[in-house]
Every structure is written in structure tokens, then in C-alpha cells.
Design an enzyme around this catalytic site. Structure first.
Site, PDB file in Angstrom:
ATOM      1  N   ASP A  97      50.264 -53.708  26.565  1.00  0.00           N
ATOM      2  CA  ASP A  97      51.129 -54.873  26.494  1.00  0.00           C
ATOM      3  C   ASP A  97      49.791 -56.335  26.766  1.00  0.00           C
ATOM      4  O   ASP A  97      49.533 -56.478  27.897  1.00  0.00           O
ATOM      5  CB  ASP A  97      52.033 -54.070  27.903  1.00  0.00           C
ATOM      6  CG  ASP A  97      53.203 -55.396  27.568  1.00  0.00           C
ATOM      7  OD1 ASP A  97      53.374 -56.304  27.603  1.00  0.00           O
ATOM      8  OD2 ASP A  97      54.276 -54.403  27.743  1.00  0.00           O
ATOM      9  N   ASP A 193      53.951 -59.481  24.463  1.00  0.00           N
ATOM     10  CA  ASP A 193      55.142 -60.057  25.671  1.00  0.00           C
ATOM     11  C   ASP A 193      55.596 -61.445  25.320  1.00  0.00           C
ATOM     12  O   ASP A 193      54.578 -62.625  24.630  1.00  0.00           O
ATOM     13  CB  ASP A 193      54.426 -59.954  27.421  1.00  0.00           C
ATOM     14  CG  ASP A 193      56.230 -59.856  28.012  1.00  0.00           C
ATOM     15  OD1 ASP A 193      56.280 -59.698  28.159  1.00  0.00           O
ATOM     16  OD2 ASP A 193      55.490 -61.432  28.823  1.00  0.00           O
ATOM     17  N   GLU A 243      57.355 -58.790  20.658  1.00  0.00           N
ATOM     18  CA  GLU A 243      58.769 -59.125  21.574  1.00  0.00           C
ATOM     19  C   GLU A 243      59.118 -60.485  21.542  1.00  0.00           C
ATOM     20  O   GLU A 243      58.445 -61.465  21.417  1.00  0.00           O
ATOM     21  CB  GLU A 243      58.625 -58.732  23.391  1.00  0.00           C
ATOM     22  CG  GLU A 243      60.138 -58.713  23.811  1.00  0.00           C
ATOM     23  CD  GLU A 243      59.987 -59.583  25.035  1.00  0.00           C
ATOM     24  OE1 GLU A 243      60.503 -59.234  25.709  1.00  0.00           O
ATOM     25  OE2 GLU A 243      59.262 -60.022  25.598  1.00  0.00           O
ATOM     26  N   HIS A 317      62.015 -52.119  29.895  1.00  0.00           N
ATOM     27  CA  HIS A 317      62.162 -51.927  31.409  1.00  0.00           C
ATOM     28  C   HIS A 317      62.887 -53.425  32.030  1.00  0.00           C
ATOM     29  O   HIS A 317      62.675 -53.327  32.928  1.00  0.00           O
ATOM     30  CB  HIS A 317      60.367 -52.091  31.682  1.00  0.00           C
ATOM     31  CG  HIS A 317      60.549 -53.071  30.992  1.00  0.00           C
ATOM     32  ND1 HIS A 317      59.653 -52.983  29.653  1.00  0.00           N
ATOM     33  CD2 HIS A 317      59.538 -54.510  31.900  1.00  0.00           C
ATOM     34  CE1 HIS A 317      59.434 -54.149  29.302  1.00  0.00           C
ATOM     35  NE2 HIS A 317      59.349 -55.111  30.508  1.00  0.00           N
ATOM     36  N   ASP A 318      63.512 -53.761  30.667  1.00  0.00           N
ATOM     37  CA  ASP A 318      64.631 -55.204  31.005  1.00  0.00           C
ATOM     38  C   ASP A 318      65.515 -54.581  31.055  1.00  0.00           C
ATOM     39  O   ASP A 318      67.156 -55.729  31.289  1.00  0.00           O
ATOM     40  CB  ASP A 318      63.877 -55.835  30.407  1.00  0.00           C
ATOM     41  CG  ASP A 318      62.183 -56.399  30.019  1.00  0.00           C
ATOM     42  OD1 ASP A 318      62.081 -55.875  31.684  1.00  0.00           O
ATOM     43  OD2 ASP A 318      61.982 -57.349  30.149  1.00  0.00           O
TER      44      ASP A 318
HETATM   45  C1  NOJ Z   1      59.433 -59.711  28.860  1.00  0.00           C
HETATM   46  C2  NOJ Z   1      59.029 -58.190  29.504  1.00  0.00           C
HETATM   47  O1  NOJ Z   1      59.741 -57.241  28.859  1.00  0.00           O
HETATM   48  C3  NOJ Z   1      59.857 -59.057  30.948  1.00  0.00           C
HETATM   49  O2  NOJ Z   1      59.772 -57.841  32.028  1.00  0.00           O
HETATM   50  C4  NOJ Z   1      59.492 -59.816  31.596  1.00  0.00           C
HETATM   51  O3  NOJ Z   1      59.684 -60.519  32.991  1.00  0.00           O
HETATM   52  C5  NOJ Z   1      58.815 -60.903  30.361  1.00  0.00           C
HETATM   53  N1  NOJ Z   1      58.159 -60.660  29.203  1.00  0.00           N
HETATM   54  C6  NOJ Z   1      58.055 -61.933  31.099  1.00  0.00           C
HETATM   55  O4  NOJ Z   1      56.986 -61.829  31.131  1.00  0.00           O
END
Ligand code: NOJ
Length: 552
Positions: A97, A193, A243, A317-318
Site C-alpha cells: 500500500d 492510496d 484508490e 478496511h474502510d
Molecule cells: C484511504 C484509506 O483506505 C483509509 O483507510 C485512509 O484513512 C485514507 N485513505 C487516508 O490515507
């Protein structure tokens, strides 16, 4: 990009919550090594590990303080090299990542930048004499005041995550050098990210929104990614996924079209906002099923026609757990989890599954705010209270929406801490670990886990999963999502019933090509009687394959 990309399946690991080799409160890299045989058995091709670099952990590692070092809480570089080698031995690639929209304010670059306006690293970040109205994605202004220099720095996330200035060519070189360091170690890919936020409108314009129009898919983002491709990806077999926050289909085609030489594929989140009433995440809402189908259908057709490539996912994970969100976490947990799996894995793109999804882990039903750890959830809770909700009401929202829903420890067996560790974990376990766990799922040939394993194997067996076009047969139906995937030589039919009530469905005339024969590849109930009309059961899922009868 790697040759196997279109048949590949990626498994996402949140190392903090996956497995603790050292039997501590948090997971570690050797814990991942311990589980490689399981992952190889499942059949996944890549493991994407969320960040384990040195970090003060304000945002669980998405606040990197040293890109070149492994946080001792996760282990050592030797542990990482062992993981790479052991994974490779099993035919599995490791994806890192890469968090380069921002660094932690504890990163050496930022510390240098604080030394004064003349410092070489000052311009690695984004400084202004006056803030504008842009809002942080974690709440409040996106600008923090730095009293020594009297300037504000930009942070689209937490105040301790300072945005990097990609306009600066030396910053870009520093990022590419770091990525080459990991590529040279032998990683098989990168997940990038919030990579579509790296190019900000140089005028820092404002409108009546939170500012996102001025940095999302920004003016130079494609140029930067093409440069990254030239400097890091070219000549290497890397799987790269970006992402993309609040992005558009047109941009994602450009990001992932092979001829543009940017990325292999993109994550977008439009289909996971169908339970945000009026676009508001922190409000309770039922999900809009017709909207879900419309969005996924538009992306399936749009990416296919435009030559882009989707990353497919329900969970990460979000996100809250999908079985709690779009399925039934109670009586029909197993059936609905299998249905959701098939509905997603039947699509065109590269499927990602997130640890625990394969055993139908559900939201843990947090009761008290003290149980949560996530910075975004804790901020949101305070904002909900400030907006007038009482504690019970605010907690109801957090319980449904929090990112910690997906971050509880992985459930391996029915021992005291679910085989994750022998110590109280950093975030509490879900109460159902006694029966929802890998050991139980492995022992039950009818489990969700075995269902996922079959889906992963099917992707490698039938090229139509990679190549076939997509057509939705039930765009407006309130509970059925029926679609076909068709290539010249094969067709798939995927029937998914999003609900518990009895439902019948009849296939329209002309869908099955004349003279083709059918086989049922997968279902979550015993095979129904032959014919093209079904009495569907709760959360029913059927996957058929059609193919021309070869003349004997
Ligand atoms: C996306 C990530 O998946 C998340 O967990 C993170 O808080 C934010 N980007 C900031 O890096």
C-alpha cells in the site's frame, strides 16, 4: 501489467487485525506468514497488505513517518523478506500500500519543512498564508496553522497527515525512488492510496462544497501517473490499483486503459454510497437496491466499452461488513453471504476479498464509543453529538457506519481470542467468533468459505468471466439482480435474490442462444428443477454457464 491480471483474485489483509505470531494485541507480518497455506488453499493470487511502515498510527498506518522502514510493531525487514519469499513459493504475490497523497507530520520531510520557509523540504508540502474553505475528509477545516512560520498546511485527512506537493518535481522523484526500492525487493504490485487526489487546483479555488472539485481527478493527475509508470512500473510485471475517491467513469477508463500506461485498474466507491441518504455518510439509511444495480451496471458497461478495468469489491478496511449492509447478518447469513459473493465475482474486473469476508464476518454491533479506535469514527461521533443527537442516537449511526466494523480481529477458531492472539486484541473481537471462524468453515463443505474457493477457481477456468460483456435483465426489479456475461463462445447467467421473501423469476425469451446447452456452476441451495423459471428461496443465488453444443 502481469499476464494473469484478468484471472487474478486479490485478498486484502489488514495486518493489525489479521494474525499475531508474537501473541500480542496487534497482528504482525509473521502472523501473515503463518496463514499462507490457508490463503494458497483458498486460491488467491495476490495479497494486498495495508501499510505496515513506521507510523505514529493516528490513522492506523496511513500516516507514514518512514517509507523505508517497517514499524517494529509489525516485525522487521527480515520478516517482510521471509513473507515475500514464502508467498512467492506458493505462487502468491505481495502488493504494498503506497500512501503518497500525504505523510505523517512525524515524517523527516515534514520535520525539515518546519525548520523554515527556505528549507529544501518546505515545498514538499502545501503551505498558504490563508486557508480556504476546503474541508478535511475526517471533519473540520483541511488547513492547520503552524505558528512558527505563520502559515497553514493542507491536510485532506487528519491534521497529522500533511498533503504532499506533487507540483514539486523533486518530491515526485523522491516518491518514485521509494517505490523502486520496494519493487526491487520483489513486491508484485502496489495499491495506491487516494491517488486521484494528488493534483490540486493551483489556484486553490473555492465553491460552496467541501472543495473536492478542486483536487479530485485534478489537473495534472494523469501526467503524474504516466510519469510514475515510466519511472517505476515500466519493464516490471506489477499489478497496480489506484484508490479513486469520488471519481468518474471517464477518468477511471483513462487511469486503467493499458495504452495510456497509468495503472492496471481502479477502485471507485459509488456503489458503496447507496446507503448514504442525500450523500451523507453519517446518517442512517436503507440501501437503494435499484441504485446499486444501476451504478454497477453503468461501470460494467462503461469500462468494457472504454477499455478500462475495474477492481471489484464489497468490503475493505474502510467499509462496514457487506453481509450486515446488503445481506442478512441473522438467519440468512450464510445464504446471503454466498449470494453477495457470486453477484460480485460474476462481474468483469479483478475481485478483491477482504479478510473475514470469506467466512461471512459481520459488523460486531459496537455498544459503546469506548470500544472504537478509528479516528474518523471518533471525530464523527463528536460531530453527531454537536449536531444535536443524543449518545444513543449517535452510537446507532456509528454502529452501522464505522470503519472499525471491518477492523475487528480475524476469527480463526473458537479459542479465547479466536486464534488471532493469546492476548486481549487492540480492538475487541466480534461476539460470534465462537461459531463464525475459519476452522469451522474449513470443516463444513457447504460453508461460505468453500463457496468463495469455488468462485475463485471458476475465474481461472472460464475465460468468459474475464472477457464477456455485461447485460442486466432486471434493472428496475425491487429485489432481483439478473445479469448475463457473454462472449462468442460462452455465456454466464447470474441470478441474485436480495431478499428473504419468496420470489419467482422467468427468463425472457431469446436470452439463451439457440442450441446452446446449460450447466449450473454454483448455487447456494440444492439445484432447482430444470427449466427457465425459478421459485427463488431467501437470498437465492444461481450461476449458470451456457455453451454451444459441439456437433458429434
Ligand atoms: C484511504 C484509506 O483506505 C483509509 O483507510 C485512509 O484513512 C485514507 N485513505 C487516508 O490515507
Amino acid at each position: 501489467m502481469p499476464e494473469n491480471m484478468k484471472q487474478a483474485v486479490v485478498y486484502q489483509i489488514y495486518p493489525k487485525s489479521f494474525s499475531s505470531h508474537r501473541q500480542q494485541a496487534t497482528g504482525d507480518l509473521l502472523g501473515v506468514v503463518d496463514r499462507l497455506d490457508y490463503l494458497a488453499w483458498l486460491g488467491v493470487d495476490y495479497l494486498w497488505l495495508t501499510p505496515f511502515y513506521c507510523s505514529p498510527q493516528k490513522d492506523n498506518g496511513y500516516d507514514v513517518s518512514d517509507y523505508y522502514r517497517i514499524d517494529p510493531a509489525y516485525g522487521s525487514m527480515a520478516d517482510f523478506e521471509l513473507l515475500l519469499a514464502e508467498a512467492r513459493r506458493r505462487g502468491i504475490g505481495i502488493m504494498l500500500d503506497i500512501v503518497v497523497n500525504h505523510t505523517s507530520t512525524e515524517h523527516a520531510w515534514f520535520r525539515q519543512a518546519l525548520k523554515g520557509r527556505d528549507n529544501f523540504y518546505r515545498d514538499f508540502y502545501i503551505w498558504r498564508d490563508q486557508p480556504n474553505n476546503w474541508q478535511s475528509k475526517f471533519g473540520g477545516s483541511a488547513w492547520a496553522f503552524e505558528p512558527e512560520s505563520g502559515q497553514y498546511y493542507l491536510h485532506l485527512f487528519d491534521q497529522t497527515q500533511a498533503d504532499l506537493n506533487w507540483e514539486n518535481p523533486q518530491l515526485r522523484q523522491a516518491v518514485f525512488e521509494m517505490m523502486r526500492f520496494w519493487a526491487d525487493k520483489g513486491v508484485a504490485g502496489f495499491r495506491l492510496d487516494v491517488i486521484n487526489l494528488i493534483s490540486k487546483d493551483p489556484a486553490f479555488s473555492e465553491d460552496d462544497s467541501d472543495g473536492r472539485h478542486f483536487y479530485t481527478d485534478g489537473p495534472r493527475v494523469h501526467e503524474y501517473l504516466q510519469q510514475m509508470h515510466r519511472e517505476v512500473f515500466a519493464g516490471r510485471e506489477l499489478l497496480t490499483v489506484g484508490e479513486m475517491s469520488s471519481t468518474s467513469l471517464a477518468h477511471c477508463i483513462d487511469y486503467s486503459h493499458p495504452e495510456r500506461r497509468e495503472l492496471s485498474m481502479t477502485f471507485n466507491f459509488h456503489h458503496l454510497k447507496v446507503d448514504y441518504p442525500q450523500g451523507q455518510k453519517w446518517q442512517l439509511g436503507r440501501f437503494d437496491f435499484v441504485g446499486l444495480k444501476r451504478i454497477l451496471s453503468d461501470w460494467q458497461q462503461g469500462m468494457h466499452a472504454g477499455g478500462g478495468w475495474n477492481a471489484l469489491f464489497w468490503c475493505n478496511h474502510d467499509q462496514p461488513r457487506v453481509v450486515s449492509r446488503f445481506g442478512d447478518e441473522g438467519q440468512y447469513r450464510q445464504a446471503s453471504a454466498k449470494m453477495l459473493a457470486t453477484a460480485l465475482h460474476g462481474l468483469q474486473g479483478t475481485p478483491y476479498l477482504y479478510q473475514g469476508e470469506e467466512i461471512a464476518m459481520a459488523n460486531p454491533a459496537f455498544q459503546h464509543i469506548e470500544e472504537l479506535r478509528d479516528v474518523e469514527s471518533l471525530n464523527a461521533y463528536q460531530q453527531l453529538l454537536a449536531s444535536g443527537l443524543d449518545r444513543t442516537q449517535a452510537m446507532a449511526v456509528i454502529r452501522q457506519k464505522s470503519r472499525d466494523n471491518s477492523r475487528t480481529p480475524m476469527q480463526w477458531d473458537n479459542s479465547r481470542f479466536a486464534g488471532f492472539s493469546q492476548t486481549q486484541p487492540w480492538l475487541r473481537l466480534a461476539d460470534d467468533a465462537g461459531h463464525i471462524n475459519v476452522a469451522a468453515a474449513l470443516a463444513d463443505p457447504d460453508s461460505v468459505l468453500h463457496h468463495y474457493r469455488r468462485l475463485i477457481a471458476l475465474r481461472k477456468q472460464y475465460p468468459v468471466l474475464a472477457d464477456g460483456d455485461y447485460r442486466c435483465l432486471t434493472p428496475e426489479h425491487p429485489s432481483l439482480w439478473v445479469y448475463t456475461r457473454r462472449s462468442a463462445a460462452e455465456m454466464l447467467l447470474v441470478i441474485s435474490h436480495f431478499g428473504a421473501e419468496a420470489q419467482s423469476y422467468r427468463l425472457p425469451e431469446g436470452v439463451i442462444p439457440e442450441g446452446w446447452q446449460a450447466e449450473l456452476l454454483l448455487s447456494n441451495y440444492p439445484a432447482p428443477p430444470a427449466g427457465w423459471q425459478w421459485q427463488l428461496r431467501p437470498w437465492h443465488s444461481l450461476l449458470y454457464r451456457f455453451y454451444p453444443v459441439t456437433p458429434s
